[in-house]
Enzyme design. Structure first.
Site, short mmCIF file in Angstrom:
data_model
loop_
_atom_site.label_atom_id
_atom_site.label_comp_id
_atom_site.label_asym_id
_atom_site.label_seq_id
_atom_site.Cartn_x
_atom_site.Cartn_y
_atom_site.Cartn_z
N GLY A 109 -15.80 -2.68 26.81
CA GLY A 109 -15.85 -4.07 26.36
C GLY A 109 -15.73 -4.26 24.86
O GLY A 109 -15.64 -5.40 24.39
N GLU A 112 -18.20 3.57 28.01
CA GLU A 112 -16.90 4.01 28.53
C GLU A 112 -15.81 3.13 27.91
O GLU A 112 -15.29 2.21 28.54
CB GLU A 112 -16.89 3.96 30.06
N CYS A 113 -15.46 3.43 26.68
CA CYS A 113 -14.49 2.62 25.94
C CYS A 113 -13.07 3.08 26.23
O CYS A 113 -12.81 4.28 26.41
CB CYS A 113 -14.76 2.74 24.44
N CYS A 172 15.83 -10.55 32.24
CA CYS A 172 16.44 -11.82 32.65
C CYS A 172 15.37 -12.84 33.02
O CYS A 172 15.35 -13.37 34.14
CB CYS A 172 17.40 -11.59 33.81
N TYR A 183 -3.13 -0.07 27.00
CA TYR A 183 -2.61 -1.11 27.90
C TYR A 183 -1.21 -1.56 27.50
O TYR A 183 -0.88 -2.74 27.53
CB TYR A 183 -3.58 -2.30 27.94
#
Length: 401
Positions: free
Chosen positions: A229, A267-268, A345, A374
């Site tokens: 977080g 848990e980063c 497209c 990400y």
């Protein structure tokens, strides 16, 4: 970043195809994560959530500096075990299958984060089938309130965790089952929080809740998993999460009272890897439509989906290049707003909108910063079947391609 720029310019000059790559500065990654892990209070342990970026080169680089890895599928368990046979693994995520639970048992996962009463019963059945006792944490969806953040996984209806009102029932059930051993609780309530003080308050809230359950049920538990977080400020790269202030506040918090657990886990994901990665693409065209200027790059959101997913303009720098092999003048943009788009497209293939750019030419390079988390991992790689970008790992010892 200088080594990254040097590599880009050198490679583009000798390449016959438009430049498009992810580049990762492994030395920066190691230094960043090592400093974070070393500065945490003694009772805390830092894990890396590999969903942010699970490339094997990233996992191997982080292996000496983190306590272990957090995963959300059996495939991710396999990725971790491919780089280490014995590093601790935390296994979370809703909807675990029997195959995943049994795979976690075989692969000696350290803790399974149980997401529901049904999952708790199934873990017990499968553990007894294999003649083992599985250490678990109960993942809880607390009512909050929580600090504001980009994503919220608790404090409201979501698919994550056990409703706080059901926790007493879950604790009693876990204590009664032979195949599981309750080791503590898991809270991952939000994502991308940028306020260090509020994050300390969040951990304090977790400790208060766990202390209440520990006393009520006379629990002998080891872990409070505070989740990840901790965020990245994509809007202003100079104003990032204040880690020293967070550690100072966390230390004061943990020193102020007896802990209901032995260890506090973090848990980063994004916070550990984002700054070390770059998504880099050559400008193929610059054009105007209805009074708006577009730069079209070799690539797009099928390779770097984060800007589209979070609906923000991702920060970038322009790397001017002098390579030009055509007999006509290079199209140029000067001193004005510009929107960076990809080759897909769809009008949704936008990576940055109406950003002021002093100068940009066709053939120059756009370098998206803070792209190490990400990015490639969440992208729809094969839409339109464009070539994949190169993946380059830069370090003092040399280049790993």
């Amino acid at each position: 970043m200088s080594r990254v720029i040097e590599y880009i310019k050198r490679t583009q000059q000798s390449s016959a195809k438009p430049f498009c790559a992810y580049l990762y500065d492994l030395d920066h990654l190691r230094s960043h994560v090592a400093s974070r892990a070393e500065s945490l209070p003694a009772a805390c342990q830092l894990f890396y959530a590999i969903k942010a970026n699970s490339e094997p080169q990233i996992l191997r680089a982080l292996l000496p500096y983190v306590r272990g890895f957090e995963v959300a599928s059996l495939g991710e368990v396999d990725k971790v075990r491919a780089v280490s046979a014995d590093v601790p693994i935390l296994f979370g995520g809703p909807g675990k299958t029997n195959e995943e639970i049994e795979g976690a048992i075989r692969q000696r996962v350290s803790l399974i984060h149980v997401e529901s009463l049904n999952e708790l019963r199934r873990v017990d059945v499968l553990a007894r089938k294999h003649g083992v006792t599985v250490p678990i944490l109960l993942r809880v969806n607390l009512r909050g309130p929580f600090p504001s953040a980009t994503l919220a996984m608790a404090g409201r209806p979501t698919q994550f965790g056990i409703d706080e009102s059901l926790v007493p029932e879950a604790i009693r059930l876990a204590l009664a089952l032979e195949g599981v051993k309750l080791q503590g609780f898991h809270f991952h309530s939000l994502s991308n929080n940028l306020d260090a003080g509020k994050h300390v308050e969040l951990v304090a809230y977790y400790l208060q809740i766990v202390a209440k359950w520990q006393a009520l049920f006379d629990l002998d538990i080891s872990y409070l998993n505070a989740g990840g977080g901790i965020g990245v400020n994509y809007a202003d790269l100079q104003q990032q999460f204040d880690w020293p202030a967070f550690v100072q506040g966390l230390s004061a918090l943990l020193d102020s009272a007896a802990l209901p657990v032995r260890h506090v886990l973090f848990e980063c994901g994004r916070y550990l890897t984002a700054a070390s990665g770059y998504y880099v693409a050559e400008v193929l065209d610059i054009k105007q439509n209805h009074g708006k200027t577009y730069a079209i790059i070799r690539g797009g959101t099928h390779q770097f989906r984060l800007p589209s997913s979070w609906q923000h303009s991702h920060p970038f720098t322009v790397i001017p290049t002098e390579k030009w092999e055509y007999p006509y003048e290079r199209t140029r943009h000067e001193n004005g707003p510009l929107t960076v788009v990809g080759q897909l497209c769809t009008p949704k293939d936008v990576l940055a909108s109406d950003v002021f750019v002093p100068s940009l030419r066709v053939g120059d390079i756009i370098c998206f910063q803070y792209a190490g988390a990400y990015g490639w991992a969440i992208s729809h790689h094969d839409f339109l079947s464009h070539p994949h970008p190169d993946h380059i790992y830069v370090e003092q010892a040399g280049i790993l391609a």
